[in-house]
Design a protein around this motif. Sequence first.
Motif, PDB file in Angstrom:
ATOM      1  N   LEU A 308       0.810  -1.197   0.014  1.00  0.00           N
ATOM      2  CA  LEU A 308      -0.097   0.051  -0.150  1.00  0.00           C
ATOM      3  C   LEU A 308       1.083   1.192   0.066  1.00  0.00           C
ATOM      4  N   PHE A 309       1.799   1.241   0.915  1.00  0.00           N
ATOM      5  CA  PHE A 309       2.704   2.457   0.888  1.00  0.00           C
ATOM      6  C   PHE A 309       3.698   2.484  -0.470  1.00  0.00           C
ATOM      7  N   ALA A 310       3.848   1.359  -0.966  1.00  0.00           N
ATOM      8  CA  ALA A 310       4.602   1.305  -2.169  1.00  0.00           C
ATOM      9  C   ALA A 310       3.956   2.086  -3.555  1.00  0.00           C
ATOM     10  N   ASN A 344      -3.214   5.897   9.742  1.00  0.00           N
ATOM     11  CA  ASN A 344      -3.077   7.410  10.028  1.00  0.00           C
ATOM     12  C   ASN A 344      -1.853   8.256   9.254  1.00  0.00           C
ATOM     13  N   ALA A 345      -0.726   7.357   9.409  1.00  0.00           N
ATOM     14  CA  ALA A 345       0.530   7.803   8.887  1.00  0.00           C
ATOM     15  C   ALA A 345       0.480   7.943   7.289  1.00  0.00           C
ATOM     16  N   ARG A 346      -0.360   6.978   6.639  1.00  0.00           N
ATOM     17  CA  ARG A 346      -0.520   6.913   5.303  1.00  0.00           C
ATOM     18  C   ARG A 346      -1.532   8.043   4.743  1.00  0.00           C
ATOM     19  N   THR A 347      -2.383   8.403   5.563  1.00  0.00           N
ATOM     20  CA  THR A 347      -3.435   9.451   5.193  1.00  0.00           C
ATOM     21  C   THR A 347      -3.023  10.878   5.581  1.00  0.00           C
ATOM     22  N   THR A 387     -10.941  14.755  13.594  1.00  0.00           N
ATOM     23  CA  THR A 387     -10.138  14.178  12.389  1.00  0.00           C
ATOM     24  C   THR A 387      -9.215  15.370  11.883  1.00  0.00           C
ATOM     25  N   GLY A 388      -8.114  15.153  11.393  1.00  0.00           N
ATOM     26  CA  GLY A 388      -7.087  16.009  11.165  1.00  0.00           C
ATOM     27  C   GLY A 388      -7.508  16.605   9.936  1.00  0.00           C
ATOM     28  N   THR A 394     -12.588   9.868   9.823  1.00  0.00           N
ATOM     29  CA  THR A 394     -13.755   9.813  10.669  1.00  0.00           C
ATOM     30  C   THR A 394     -13.695  10.241  11.859  1.00  0.00           C
ATOM     31  N   GLY A 395     -12.211  10.316  12.429  1.00  0.00           N
ATOM     32  CA  GLY A 395     -12.017  10.675  13.917  1.00  0.00           C
ATOM     33  C   GLY A 395     -12.082   9.718  14.967  1.00  0.00           C
ATOM     34  N   ILE A 396     -12.211   8.457  14.547  1.00  0.00           N
ATOM     35  CA  ILE A 396     -12.345   7.137  15.217  1.00  0.00           C
ATOM     36  C   ILE A 396     -11.171   6.547  15.524  1.00  0.00           C
ATOM     37  N   GLY A 397     -10.256   6.403  14.807  1.00  0.00           N
ATOM     38  CA  GLY A 397      -9.026   5.406  14.547  1.00  0.00           C
ATOM     39  C   GLY A 397      -8.334   5.595  15.796  1.00  0.00           C
ATOM     40  N   LEU A 398      -7.767   6.814  15.869  1.00  0.00           N
ATOM     41  CA  LEU A 398      -6.967   6.912  17.086  1.00  0.00           C
ATOM     42  C   LEU A 398      -7.572   6.620  18.383  1.00  0.00           C
TER      43      LEU A 398
END
Length: 441
Positions: A308-310, A344-347, A387-388, A394-398
Amino acid sequence: MRQRVVRVALTAVLVALVLLAIPLALAIRSTLYADQRDTLERAALAAAVRVNPDYATGDPVELPSPGPGERLGLYDPKLILRAGTGPRSGDAAVSEALGAVIARDQTAGELVVAVPVSHNEQVIGVVRASSAVSVVRDRVLLGWAALLGAAVLALTVAVLVARRQARALAAPLEALSRHSRAVTDGDLTARAEPSAIAEIDQVARTHNDMLHSLSELLRHERDFTANASHQLRTPLTGLHLTLETGLAQDDARLRPVLEEALAATRRLHHTVEEVLRLAGSPGLPHRVAPDRLVAQLLDETDERWHGLFAQDGRRLDCGSQDAPADVRVPGGPVAEILGVLLDNARTHGHGGVRVTVRDLDDALAFDVTDEGGLRTEPGRLFARGHTGGGAGGTGIGLALARDLAVSLGGRLFLASGDPTTFTLLVPVRQDAGAVSGEAAR
């Protein structure tokens, strides 16, 4: 609370007693002294009426009998005692009475009243009446003792009434406190009982209404969790079986796609299990997450996210600094937390991403770092619904990741804002075989 109510009541009673007793004690003293002087004056007047003007020529004087503790004496204008009892020579009160006035004085431990005896508008003598001050003082002390007894009685009654009122006020509050503790311990069926105090009853009714609303809310949440468990597990199980059936077909072109879809289905199934476990629904069986070696967990994470990062032209590095190979962690929850942090880092992040594991003796620290800087307030990062601003946020992950970390007995926090670094602390235990080997050595 009972002691506080008693103290307040006693303070009020003591203040009232002080404000009333001191003026009353002074009034008793003043009244008793004034009464004694009036008694002496009446006795002196009665004696003055009976004095014959011819007493100076030798006519005997018959003074009335004085009262208990009193003395009556007749003095001529030369201040000489002519009849009755008293000092042989007239004192200041007798001298003052010779001026045709009634004199009052207190000297040598006596109360003195001197009344002039007049004849043809001339003062021909003075009747002196006196009594010991100690007699009046004893009466004053008796009055003060009675006043003190009344104050002690009032204070005793106040203590009894205050204790009774304290019990009446504190009992329903203590019952409400016990009820609240029962609710805290998990008994949502407990309800506060009514009392005889309207204000406390209002609080109890409000508390019961709040508890009823809370119970209904929790019931709806439990029902939703149970429904979600059923509605999510059933299609996931069917999809899993369908993909396994497809893999049984001898089709080399579809096998890689089906294997990847099957792996994604398993991950989705584990994600649903962890979310439902975190919700703690009583209708679901409790499952303990199986432990996995750290190296295995890092390999699975790299395999899942590297591609995904690639695709985004970014690099992902997963490695361990000094964590031993025999250390195990709860695989499912840790994998979910790392997945949230990597997503989160990818987004929201930029550049390469690095996952590093550090050994902290009784815990492992998982650091997830990207080359971007923090673009939101640190205090709001883990707020649910915040959310950032990234696409699809969605502001739910963290918030979910933090709750998962707490459920493991660990902690998730922002270690650095530039570069952005999240650290997950996870309690660990060594592999049983490795531990026994160390003991044998």
